[in-house]
Design an enzyme around this catalytic site. Structure first.
Site, PDB file in Angstrom:
ATOM      1  N   LYS A   1       0.861  -1.181   0.000  1.00 46.76           N
ATOM      2  CA  LYS A   1       0.000   0.000   0.000  1.00 46.76           C
ATOM      3  C   LYS A   1       0.896   1.230   0.000  1.00 46.76           C
ATOM      4  CE  LYS A   1      -3.066   2.736   3.031  1.00 46.76           C
ATOM      5  NZ  LYS A   1      -3.913   2.768   4.247  1.00 46.76           N
TER       6      LYS A   1
ATOM      7  N   LYS B   1      -9.909  13.069   8.146  1.00 47.33           N
ATOM      8  CA  LYS B   1      -9.371  12.717   9.469  1.00 47.33           C
ATOM      9  C   LYS B   1      -9.309  13.942  10.371  1.00 47.33           C
ATOM     10  CE  LYS B   1      -6.278   8.938   8.008  1.00 47.33           C
ATOM     11  NZ  LYS B   1      -6.912   7.855   8.765  1.00 47.33           N
TER      12      LYS B   1
ATOM     13  N   ASP C   1       1.845   6.579   5.346  1.00 49.53           N
ATOM     14  CA  ASP C   1       0.829   5.600   4.940  1.00 49.53           C
ATOM     15  C   ASP C   1       1.261   4.848   3.676  1.00 49.53           C
ATOM     16  OD1 ASP C   1      -1.533   4.323   5.557  1.00 49.53           O
ATOM     17  OD2 ASP C   1      -2.804   5.742   4.467  1.00 49.53           O
TER      18      ASP C   1
ATOM     19  N   ARG D   1      -7.501  -0.381   1.104  1.00 49.02           N
ATOM     20  CA  ARG D   1      -8.012  -1.623   0.499  1.00 49.02           C
ATOM     21  C   ARG D   1      -8.443  -1.373  -0.943  1.00 49.02           C
ATOM     22  NH1 ARG D   1     -12.230  -1.929   5.358  1.00 49.02           N
ATOM     23  NH2 ARG D   1     -10.522  -0.722   6.234  1.00 49.02           N
TER      24      ARG D   1
HETATM   25  N1  BES Z   1      -3.998   4.674   6.903  1.00 49.85           N
HETATM   26  C1  BES Z   1      -5.103   4.427   7.740  1.00 49.85           C
HETATM   27  C2  BES Z   1      -4.786   3.455   8.877  1.00 49.85           C
HETATM   28  C3  BES Z   1      -3.802   3.969   9.885  1.00 49.85           C
HETATM   29  C4  BES Z   1      -4.237   4.657  11.002  1.00 49.85           C
HETATM   30  C5  BES Z   1      -2.460   3.731   9.718  1.00 49.85           C
HETATM   31  C6  BES Z   1      -3.324   5.119  11.926  1.00 49.85           C
HETATM   32  C7  BES Z   1      -1.544   4.196  10.648  1.00 49.85           C
HETATM   33  C8  BES Z   1      -1.980   4.889  11.755  1.00 49.85           C
HETATM   34  C9  BES Z   1      -6.248   3.832   6.926  1.00 49.85           C
HETATM   35  O1  BES Z   1      -6.339   4.273   5.624  1.00 49.85           O
HETATM   36  C10 BES Z   1      -7.511   4.230   7.600  1.00 49.85           C
HETATM   37  O2  BES Z   1      -7.793   5.385   7.643  1.00 49.85           O
HETATM   38  N2  BES Z   1      -8.250   3.240   8.085  1.00 49.85           N
HETATM   39  C11 BES Z   1      -9.466   3.486   8.745  1.00 49.85           C
HETATM   40  C12 BES Z   1     -10.485   2.501   8.246  1.00 49.85           C
HETATM   41  C13 BES Z   1     -11.897   2.792   8.712  1.00 49.85           C
HETATM   42  C14 BES Z   1     -12.399   4.081   8.109  1.00 49.85           C
HETATM   43  C15 BES Z   1     -12.769   1.636   8.296  1.00 49.85           C
HETATM   44  C16 BES Z   1      -9.235   3.321  10.232  1.00 49.85           C
HETATM   45  O3  BES Z   1      -8.487   2.427  10.641  1.00 49.85           O
HETATM   46  O4  BES Z   1      -9.780   4.105  11.014  1.00 49.85           O
HETATM   47 ZN    ZN Z   2      -4.572   4.918   4.770  1.00 52.62          ZN
HETATM   48 MN    MN Z   3      -7.419   6.093   5.470  1.00 57.57          MN
END
Ligand code: BES
Ligand code: ZN
Ligand code: MN
Length: 486
Positions: A251, A263, A274, A337
């Site tokens: 990714k 966010k 990321d 994803r």
């Molecule tokens: N890149 C983030 C996940 C992440 C969070 C990596 C903190 C490193 C530190 C990912 O793209 C994301 O935002 N995931 C969401 C998914 C949710 C919206 C279903 C998450 O984990 O909150």
């Molecule tokens: Zn992400």
């Molecule tokens: Mn994200």
């Protein structure tokens, strides 16, 4: 960090280091130092350090003892790495420019010495490129480790580890760079430059090429950004065409604002890393090429930036992935994803890999589960899962397996499309893995590593300082060594 080997001691050595096993001091040590060490409760514990000054041949020599623990420890390699790491952590900005590692009275094997050097080199990496006001005494001074009296075979053993260290450092560099510097196109350029002349063959897909292939999921994420997306493939064919390649897929979201599902501001700067999965894949390819691995491997990076914009995708949008499956985008922040699914479809079509490992900073939920202690592994094949976990354990990049199954898969069914890009509040890392599983061809061993907790360190660790760890490179390299080359 330069590492040199020679047989004889350097006459003018000012800083000399000795590696000590638990509760043992070199018999030849000056009594004053031996007494000092015991007064300071130096017991040779892994990573423990003692320093003192002695007079040798009329010169003052700074002498460091680095603890490596018990010689028969199950964690011998990690402990030796800690000994090396303790030395560079201590002397990196000490003003010393050369550290002489004196092995003339040591019983360490070639492989054990290589482990000490690996720890030293990895812990000695730091990115100061954006600092313009560092005082001289804050700058890295230590440039060289002069190894004397190493056993036969050490240089050969180190050459292999040095290739891996180079890969780890490349990954750290990519992970550390901010998103105004490192974006899909510059990520590709960086890889092309670093891999030039290594024998790794590079293929790059631009946006029109991806559109022609129907990568609607990846492109949907990218469409809110002015940065053009890229799909990068790096092939190392050291194993001959007869063997189907093993695929590593990363990714590479060079910045993740969350998109329209924006966010919170606090901590959003972390989302420059990321792309840690893609960074690990690139670093692993460099390591494999540099050490001439006898294996056939393809590394693929899905590179996009996730931004909110007038053209950004909306919650509720339905996109069609390259596989033909449709996705309802419930949350634009579950973008990793969407990038990976098209990269996974493409790598299977293009390379028919024998097995696939994807690495992704995919969910915050995996950090809630494991903090920075384990990456999560999701896998459709027990043997494969065991091999990857063993590889991770061997290099201190630990994995812990989490379950998958139809009950979790159902959670991402959509009322309007084939699936949605997130489940309920619960089991967020597992539903993310279930999403990816829908893109894996039947019969292909596949593992998904959720490395969100491992890519960036808030405090120094065993062989890294604060910041980018380079997680994943050593694990992938070890898997290739033990399973594909073994
Ligand atoms: N890149 C983030 C996940 C992440 C969070 C990596 C903190 C490193 C530190 C990912 O793209 C994301 O935002 N995931 C969401 C998914 C949710 C919206 C279903 C998450 O984990 O909150
Ligand atoms: Zn992400
Ligand atoms: Mn994200």
């Amino acid at each position: 960090m330069q590492i040199h080997f020679s047989a004889a001691p350097v006459a003018a050595a000012r800083l000399v280091a000795l590696v000590c096993d638990a509760d043992t001091l070199p018999p030849s040590l000056e009594p004053v130092l031996a007494q000092g060490a015991s007064a300071a409760r130096f017991a040779g514990k892994p990573g423990q350090l003692f320093e003192g000054f002695v007079s040798r041949g009329g010169a003052v020599v700074r002498l460091a003892l680095a603890g490596a623990g018990k010689a028969d420890s199950d964690d011998r390699v990690a402990n030796l790495e800690k000994a090396g790491a303790a030395l560079t952590a201590k002397y990196l900005t000490s003003g010393e420019t050369v550290l002489t590692l004196d092995l003339t009275a040591s019983t360490l094997s070639a492989g054990e010495v290589a482990a000490v050097l690996m720890g030293a080199r990895l812990r000695g990496w730091r990115q100061d490129g954006y600092r313009t006001t560092l005082k001289d005494d804050q700058k890295i001074s230590l440039a060289t480790i002069a190894v004397i009296g190493a056993p036969a075979g050490t240089e050969e053993a180190w050459a292999i580890e040095a290739a891996v260290a180079e890969g780890v450092e490349f990954t750290r560099e990519l992970v550390t760079d901010p998103a105004n510097v490192l974006y899909p196109e510059s990520f590709v350029a960086r890889c092309a430059a670093r891999l030039a002349g290594t024998g790794v063959e590079i293929t790059v897909l631009d946006e029109p090429a991806m559109r022609a292939l129907g990568m609607g999921a990846l492109l949907g994420v990218s469409q809110g950004s002015v940065r053009a997306p890229r799909l990068l493939a790096m092939v190392w064919n050291g194993g001959g065409d007869a063997v189907r390649p093993t695929a590593f897929v990363g990714k590479g979201v060079t910045f993740d604002t969350g998109g329209i599902s924006l966010k919170q501001p606090a901590g959003m700067e972390d989302m420059k890393w990321d792309m840690g999965g893609a960074g690990a894949v690139a670093g692993a390819m460099l390591a494999l090429a540099r050490r001439g691995a006898k294996a056939h491997v393809v590394g693929v990076c899905g590179l996009v930036e996730n931004m909110p914009d007038g053209n950004a995708q909306r919650p509720g949008d339905v996109v069609t992935s390259m596989s033909g499956q449709t996705v309802e985008v419930i949350n634009t922040d579950a973008e990793g994803r969407l990038v990976l699914c098209d990269a996974l479809t493409w790598v299977q079509k293009e390379y028919a890999p024998a097995a696939i490992v994807d690495l992704a900073t995919l969910t915050g939920a995996i950090i809630a589960t494991f903090a920075d202690q384990y990456a999560g592994i999701f896998c459709n094949d027990d043997t494969f899962s065991g091999q990857l976990s063993a590889a991770g354990a061997a290099v201190g990049e630990r994995l812990w397996r989490l379950p998958m199954g139809p009950a979790y898969d159902k959670l991402i069914d959509s009322a309007i499309a084939d699936m949605k890009n997130m489940g309920s509040r619960y089991a967020g890392s597992i539903t993310a893995a279930q999403f990816l599983a829908r893109y894996i061809d039947k019969g292909t061993p596949w593992a998904h590593l959720d490395i969100a907790g491992m890519v960036w360190a808030d405090k120094p660790g065993a062989v890294w300082g604060k910041g980018a760890t380079g997680y994943g490179v050593r694990l992938l390299d070890r898997y290739v060594r033990d399973v594909l080359e073994g």
